[in-house]
Write a protein that holds these residues in place. Sequence first.
Motif: not given
Length: 336
Positions: A210, A282, A300, A305, A311, A313-314, A318-319, A322
């Motif tokens: 990231p 995002l 988010l 987040i 995107g 940054s994640l 984290e994805f 989410l």
Amino acid sequence: MSHRVGPQSGDGVTTEPLVRLLGPGEIRALAGRLGVRPSKRLGQNFVVEQGTVRRIAVLAALRPDDVVLEVGPGLGSLTLALLEAGAGQLVAVEIDRALAGELPRTIAAHAPHLAGRTVVVTADALKIGEPGGSGGSGGSGGSGGSGPAALAGDRTANLALPATPSVLVANLPYNVAVPVLLHLLAVLPSLARGLVMVQAEVADRMCAGPGSRVYGTPSVKLAWYAGARAAGTVPRSVFWPVPNVDSRLVAFTRHESPVTTASREEVFAVIDAAFRQRRKTLRAALSGWAGSAAEAERRLRAAGIDPGLRGESLGVAEFARLAAVHPELPRTIRSS
């Protein structure tokens, strides 16, 4: 190099190699005899330098109990090096029927005492399914069961491999390297580690974290399955024909996927949406996925987040978090 003891001659014992690797002249002659011209459509660039295939085989750190999966063996340069390095069992998957048909003969001629360890499967790697599942392939063993078997597969069906692979070692076709690797990790949970050669730019994306300029969809999806690291460079001069791009080795080790209530498909859908418009925040990039920018922001924030991030940054965790956030249920108006 592995050797076997040969007949005694006078005052000593002679040895001969168990494996005789292909040289540049042999590779070109073999291709000429088969009428094979490296195909750009199939991403074919054959490694012709013996030191390179030996280095790859050593870096793979094979164990006697490993079942090695090689995708795109071509004329067999790396295949022979893997046998020389001690592969206990090797499954070679080749989409080109002419090359797949010749490979068992090459192994029998260059590694006759190890030929029984190898099975050649004629198939598209993207059509391979889980071992033990239904498959549309049949096979015939080598002479007396001592030679490699060649399995002619139906490329339109999911194919079951004849053995359960634990390691992937391959010079992946550059035009489909990422889809092939992700597909194999998805359908072959037995793959614990691997070493693949890919285009340098693709290798950078696979290994990126990231915040990196090259971090993107391949980086996150690969991180779902495994940790990846750069394992060396491969000069253009060792290939025939010489490619227009640089090559690198990527090693990976499988790990547990992030804990989430979302499915892999749901997580990957969020990843695709986030990087489809990677310059957008995002909140904006995920508006189509969520149904609206406001709903994207709500999800988010529910996942902890910042909607103003991009995107890149994640991380994969984290994805995954989410993707597990449920959509807001529509409100109904009750009549009194």
